[in-house]
Enzyme design. Sequence first.
Site, short mmCIF file in Angstrom:
data_model
loop_
_atom_site.label_atom_id
_atom_site.label_comp_id
_atom_site.label_asym_id
_atom_site.label_seq_id
_atom_site.Cartn_x
_atom_site.Cartn_y
_atom_site.Cartn_z
CB VAL A 125 -0.96 0.00 1.21
CG1 VAL A 125 -1.71 1.32 1.30
CG2 VAL A 125 -1.94 -1.16 1.13
CG PHE A 147 9.79 -7.86 8.39
CD1 PHE A 147 10.63 -8.95 8.55
CD2 PHE A 147 8.46 -8.01 8.71
CE1 PHE A 147 10.14 -10.17 9.02
CE2 PHE A 147 7.96 -9.21 9.19
CZ PHE A 147 8.81 -10.29 9.34
CG LEU A 184 0.42 3.13 5.33
CD1 LEU A 184 0.20 4.57 5.74
CD2 LEU A 184 0.56 3.04 3.81
CB ALA A 225 -2.26 2.52 8.24
CE1 TYR A 256 -1.38 -5.51 11.23
CE2 TYR A 256 -3.55 -6.51 10.97
CZ TYR A 256 -2.60 -5.58 10.58
OH TYR A 256 -2.87 -4.71 9.55
#
Length: 439
Positions: A125, A147, A184, A225, A256
């Site tokens: 993105v 990464f 992001l 984000a 996450y």
Amino acid sequence: MLGKNTKRIHFKMLQTFGGLCVLFILSCIVLHYVVVSEVSDIYLYPTPGGGGGGGGRTKREEQMTDSPLVNQMELHAAQEKIRLLEEKLEDLESRLPPQSTYPEIKFRNYKDRKRILITGGAGFVGSHLVDKLMLDGHEVFVVDNYFTGRKRNIEQWLGHENFEMLHHDIVNPLYIEVDEIYHLASPASPPHYMYNPVKTIKTNTVGTVNMLGLAKRTKAKILIASTSEVYGDPEVHPQPETYWGHVNPIGPRACYDEGKRVAETLAYAYEKQSNVSVRVARIFNTYGPRMHANDGRVVSNFIIQAIEGKPLTVYGSGDQTRSFQYVSDLVNGLVALMNSNYSQPVNLGNPDEHSIITFAKFIRDMVGGKSKIEHLPPVEDDPQRRRPDISLAKRILKWEPSVPLERGLHKTVEYFRKELRRSKHSDRNTADIEEYQSP
């Protein structure tokens, strides 16, 4: 007595004669080298018009200089010099940057040109957001630790005067002067964020603190984000921004899910305590070119498996649903949110809902293969339904997805076909001007 003196005189004469012989031999050797050197000079370095104070070349010099052998030697010496110069030029040309093939960008003067930082800007993105902002004429700084991001995703802008790439991990503080920050940075696919759960948590907490601190110091606007994963496996359908979610805080996806929930909490704590201008985008499933081929997402998995003629792997029954938005729609939504005056969370996604099994068949038919569909055991904590309520984005941002699924998938399939066929470095990425060119 006379005999002894005669012997001595004779011996001295012999010594003198021997010394003279040695001296004569040495003189001959020196004379030989002098003559050879002079002849070589005449052959290799003839002097037009005579040399020194003389009034021209001798007849012998003219004959030697005009001989075919001398001309051939001169030609050979000249060719050797030309060859060395050509090699030097090739070496210098190889050190030059490649000829610029940048798209034409909008011109902005210092009054309306922004300095914009994108963390994770070399990712899927992020790289498309770079395209959008660069084409719009802004100065863009990308920070990425590679990464999951790749330099190839942003190679189309390397060397441009408005672009700068920083190899940096945002878990460490960053000192830079900017006007806006798009935060992001974070692995976003299950295989990647589960690979190192602690690192994922640190990126979304410590990294977010560092970016909020930078926004506080520079008085920059910052967009966080976030993700639809904050809703977990939702019990409300579709999911509005007011829904608090249904998340397992200790499950395999928690690093996450909870990391993003904490990132939102941090953003609003900085807004209330330090008056930082924040924006929060809850991003739903997104697809398009530059997706990581091994990120384990539905779209990339199905497309690559179909192209290679392998079975399409569906986890569980395939009745679970997802809604997919094309990446340019998301990027336009992010920019619209940043430019708005709305600071509460906003869903950015496509409300068109499809079952996984239907989606697999659709991609298989588009690619044209005969891959079978293979069912595997379901994944733990995998949401059964996912669909955004985007009424807030429509009302506040005047935004909604515009790229049809078939068109977006066609571009994505073509991208993966080219990537799988790629055989040389000159096969470069390009910015999708059709999707991002400013009016």
